[in-house]
Design an enzyme around this catalytic site. Sequence first.
Site, PDB file in Angstrom:
ATOM      1  N   ASN A 107       0.825  -1.210   0.000  1.00 55.09           N
ATOM      2  CA  ASN A 107       0.000   0.000   0.000  1.00 55.09           C
ATOM      3  C   ASN A 107       0.854   1.252   0.000  1.00 55.09           C
ATOM      4  O   ASN A 107       1.930   1.286   0.568  1.00 55.09           O
ATOM      5  CB  ASN A 107      -0.971  -0.004   1.195  1.00 55.09           C
ATOM      6  CG  ASN A 107      -0.405   0.746   2.398  1.00 55.09           C
ATOM      7  OD1 ASN A 107      -0.518   1.964   2.494  1.00 55.09           O
ATOM      8  ND2 ASN A 107       0.231   0.009   3.314  1.00 55.09           N
ATOM      9  N   ARG A 108       0.343   2.252  -0.682  1.00 50.47           N
ATOM     10  CA  ARG A 108       0.920   3.591  -0.590  1.00 50.47           C
ATOM     11  C   ARG A 108      -0.233   4.595  -0.453  1.00 50.47           C
ATOM     12  O   ARG A 108      -0.364   5.544  -1.226  1.00 50.47           O
ATOM     13  CB  ARG A 108       1.796   3.913  -1.813  1.00 50.47           C
ATOM     14  CG  ARG A 108       1.157   3.691  -3.167  1.00 50.47           C
ATOM     15  CD  ARG A 108       1.956   4.316  -4.304  1.00 50.47           C
ATOM     16  NE  ARG A 108       1.363   4.089  -5.592  1.00 50.47           N
ATOM     17  CZ  ARG A 108       1.574   3.024  -6.376  1.00 50.47           C
ATOM     18  NH1 ARG A 108       2.395   2.066  -5.957  1.00 50.47           N
ATOM     19  NH2 ARG A 108       0.974   2.910  -7.539  1.00 50.47           N
ATOM     20  N   GLY A 112      -0.867   6.835   1.831  1.00 52.77           N
ATOM     21  CA  GLY A 112      -0.418   8.212   2.077  1.00 52.77           C
ATOM     22  C   GLY A 112      -1.319   8.974   3.035  1.00 52.77           C
ATOM     23  O   GLY A 112      -1.591  10.162   2.828  1.00 52.77           O
ATOM     24  N   ASN A 171       3.251   8.022  14.791  1.00 52.96           N
ATOM     25  CA  ASN A 171       3.655   7.342  13.563  1.00 52.96           C
ATOM     26  C   ASN A 171       4.783   8.133  12.896  1.00 52.96           C
ATOM     27  O   ASN A 171       4.541   9.193  12.318  1.00 52.96           O
ATOM     28  CB  ASN A 171       2.451   7.192  12.621  1.00 52.96           C
ATOM     29  CG  ASN A 171       2.785   6.331  11.415  1.00 52.96           C
ATOM     30  OD1 ASN A 171       3.942   5.989  11.190  1.00 52.96           O
ATOM     31  ND2 ASN A 171       1.781   5.993  10.633  1.00 52.96           N
ATOM     32  N   SER A 180       5.696   5.444   8.625  1.00 55.29           N
ATOM     33  CA  SER A 180       5.048   5.117   7.347  1.00 55.29           C
ATOM     34  C   SER A 180       5.997   5.456   6.199  1.00 55.29           C
ATOM     35  O   SER A 180       6.609   6.527   6.198  1.00 55.29           O
ATOM     36  CB  SER A 180       3.759   5.919   7.188  1.00 55.29           C
ATOM     37  OG  SER A 180       3.344   5.831   5.835  1.00 55.29           O
ATOM     38  N   ASN A 193       5.018   6.129   3.288  1.00 58.72           N
ATOM     39  CA  ASN A 193       4.231   6.756   2.224  1.00 58.72           C
ATOM     40  C   ASN A 193       4.038   8.261   2.347  1.00 58.72           C
ATOM     41  O   ASN A 193       3.289   8.855   1.587  1.00 58.72           O
ATOM     42  CB  ASN A 193       2.872   6.062   2.116  1.00 58.72           C
ATOM     43  CG  ASN A 193       3.045   4.593   1.778  1.00 58.72           C
ATOM     44  OD1 ASN A 193       3.877   4.255   0.936  1.00 58.72           O
ATOM     45  ND2 ASN A 193       2.316   3.723   2.453  1.00 58.72           N
ATOM     46  N   THR A 194       4.681   8.868   3.351  1.00 59.79           N
ATOM     47  CA  THR A 194       4.714  10.326   3.433  1.00 59.79           C
ATOM     48  C   THR A 194       6.176  10.727   3.306  1.00 59.79           C
ATOM     49  O   THR A 194       6.982  10.347   4.167  1.00 59.79           O
ATOM     50  CB  THR A 194       4.126  10.820   4.783  1.00 59.79           C
ATOM     51  OG1 THR A 194       2.738  10.475   4.830  1.00 59.79           O
ATOM     52  CG2 THR A 194       4.276  12.320   4.942  1.00 59.79           C
ATOM     53  N   LYS A 216       5.696   4.145  16.924  1.00 55.15           N
ATOM     54  CA  LYS A 216       5.628   3.025  15.973  1.00 55.15           C
ATOM     55  C   LYS A 216       6.840   3.085  15.055  1.00 55.15           C
ATOM     56  O   LYS A 216       7.106   4.112  14.430  1.00 55.15           O
ATOM     57  CB  LYS A 216       4.339   3.085  15.162  1.00 55.15           C
ATOM     58  CG  LYS A 216       4.166   1.866  14.249  1.00 55.15           C
ATOM     59  CD  LYS A 216       2.741   1.724  13.789  1.00 55.15           C
ATOM     60  CE  LYS A 216       2.549   0.556  12.843  1.00 55.15           C
ATOM     61  NZ  LYS A 216       1.160   0.415  12.402  1.00 55.15           N
ATOM     62  N   THR A 273       5.853  -3.761  13.973  1.00 57.14           N
ATOM     63  CA  THR A 273       6.411  -2.732  13.119  1.00 57.14           C
ATOM     64  C   THR A 273       5.377  -2.215  12.115  1.00 57.14           C
ATOM     65  O   THR A 273       4.334  -2.835  11.915  1.00 57.14           O
ATOM     66  CB  THR A 273       7.582  -3.284  12.259  1.00 57.14           C
ATOM     67  OG1 THR A 273       7.042  -4.206  11.308  1.00 57.14           O
ATOM     68  CG2 THR A 273       8.636  -3.963  13.079  1.00 57.14           C
ATOM     69  N   ASN A 274       5.791  -1.165  11.416  1.00 60.52           N
ATOM     70  CA  ASN A 274       5.033  -0.670  10.268  1.00 60.52           C
ATOM     71  C   ASN A 274       5.361  -1.545   9.048  1.00 60.52           C
ATOM     72  O   ASN A 274       6.046  -2.561   9.178  1.00 60.52           O
ATOM     73  CB  ASN A 274       5.395   0.799  10.021  1.00 60.52           C
ATOM     74  CG  ASN A 274       4.203   1.603   9.524  1.00 60.52           C
ATOM     75  OD1 ASN A 274       3.505   1.163   8.612  1.00 60.52           O
ATOM     76  ND2 ASN A 274       3.963   2.751  10.109  1.00 60.52           N
ATOM     77  N   THR A 275       4.919  -1.145   7.890  1.00 60.40           N
ATOM     78  CA  THR A 275       5.184  -1.917   6.654  1.00 60.40           C
ATOM     79  C   THR A 275       6.643  -1.745   6.218  1.00 60.40           C
ATOM     80  O   THR A 275       7.317  -0.802   6.637  1.00 60.40           O
ATOM     81  CB  THR A 275       4.262  -1.435   5.518  1.00 60.40           C
ATOM     82  OG1 THR A 275       4.479  -0.031   5.335  1.00 60.40           O
ATOM     83  CG2 THR A 275       2.813  -1.676   5.845  1.00 60.40           C
ATOM     84  N   GLY A 329       2.067  -8.270   5.695  1.00 58.98           N
ATOM     85  CA  GLY A 329       1.614  -9.653   5.609  1.00 58.98           C
ATOM     86  C   GLY A 329       2.769 -10.627   5.773  1.00 58.98           C
ATOM     87  O   GLY A 329       3.799 -10.304   6.367  1.00 58.98           O
ATOM     88  N   GLY A 386       2.643  -9.233   9.875  1.00 59.93           N
ATOM     89  CA  GLY A 386       2.622 -10.592   9.359  1.00 59.93           C
ATOM     90  C   GLY A 386       2.010 -11.634  10.270  1.00 59.93           C
ATOM     91  O   GLY A 386       2.369 -12.804  10.190  1.00 59.93           O
ATOM     92  N   THR A 393      -3.133  -7.082   7.732  1.00 60.33           N
ATOM     93  CA  THR A 393      -3.222  -7.812   6.465  1.00 60.33           C
ATOM     94  C   THR A 393      -3.857  -9.193   6.638  1.00 60.33           C
ATOM     95  O   THR A 393      -4.669  -9.619   5.799  1.00 60.33           O
ATOM     96  CB  THR A 393      -1.823  -7.928   5.834  1.00 60.33           C
ATOM     97  OG1 THR A 393      -1.319  -6.597   5.657  1.00 60.33           O
ATOM     98  CG2 THR A 393      -1.862  -8.633   4.496  1.00 60.33           C
TER      99      THR A 393
END
Length: 345
Positions: A112-113, A115, A174, A177, A179-180, A218, A246-248, A271, A300, A322
């Site tokens: 995912n992105r 954002g 956070n 991430s 995605n930012t 996180k 954790t985060n992704t 996942g 995961g 996930t």
Amino acid sequence: MFFDKIVRPALYRLSYHDPELVHERTVRVLARLGKFAPRGAFRVDDPVTVLGLRFPNRVGLAAGMDKNGRALPAWAALGFGFVEVGTVTRLAQPGNPKPRLFSLPASDAVINRMGFNNDGAEALAAKLARDGKPGVPLGVSIGKSKVTPLDEAVEDYRFSLRALYPYADYFAINVSSPNTPGLRQLQDRAALAELLGELRKTSAELAGEGTPTPVLVKVAPDLTDDALAELLEVAVEHGVAGIIATNTTLSREGIAPSESSLAGQGGGLSGRPLTARAAEVVRFVHDHTGGSLPIIGVGGIMGPGDAVRLVDAGASLVQLYTGFALHGPGLVRRVSRGLAARPSR
Ligand SMILES: Cc1cc2nc3c(=O)[nH]c(=O)nc-3n(C[C@H](O)[C@H](O)[C@H](O)COP(=O)(O)O)c2cc1C
């Protein structure tokens, strides 16, 4: 099995095989149905006290699934022992252009992105003021608005902390991430020290005579041991109450060959490919802090064994994203049953 073979394929067919539409429609239905669901009907009882809070069980909903707190009673009804809403930002924002969510079923994974698409901290506060809390501990994840320059990030986080202070049982900061743009730089020593120092001050002011709301950080799974050790030092110095790990990940290891064409999609992978790394990070945090910092283990968890391994590595609580999205609500019960058989920390 029933979910994997019947429900998921039907949901995807009905939503034109668009994972974001599946997600949106599912949350919409849960938001409607949740109001009528008996609280905790499917919940496994395995109470623990962590962060000074009483959790009915150790399995929570991870941040990002219900960013705007739309379906709180439904999550409690599905058996989650706590819910983390957000990540919300000071400013409402649309997130990245679509498509931005990719399902990789053969890899048991998602990229995912998004954002931080969200309605903003004040909208979440208004919703929580109107609807009340879910009946299980509520975490609120806060992040930085995309348009806010990195050197003004502190004010952004502080704004959200203030707006949501009356409603959160804990805050998740956070800084992880992918995605930012630039967000993960807030995990660096100087930036993190400033951020946590200021949030601690603000939190103490807001708490007044009362006990300040716990603030957790996180972390990303992609930090080196040295960077993580440094982060932990800063976190302990600034009175952080716990770590969410954790985060992704930005790594693309663990993607099945049949889905390698999706590996080039930008964003965070979650996942199954994250399972082992999340456990490693949890163990590192636990060992490095001598077990003094409570850990929420996430990453995961696709079955009860994965959650048990995170708890054995040092997690006091766990969260699902996930696994829940791909395998359905039965996972909450399976995981919480699996953990109920283990001693808690
Ligand atoms: C679509 C999607 C959106 C997410 N949004 C957020 C978010 O807003 N804030 C956050 O802290 N984590 C977010 N996450 C990360 C999850 O909370 C979790 O840390 C990560 O996915 C690893 O857990 P999992 O392997 O069980 O999914 C998101 C994950 C996904 C898949």
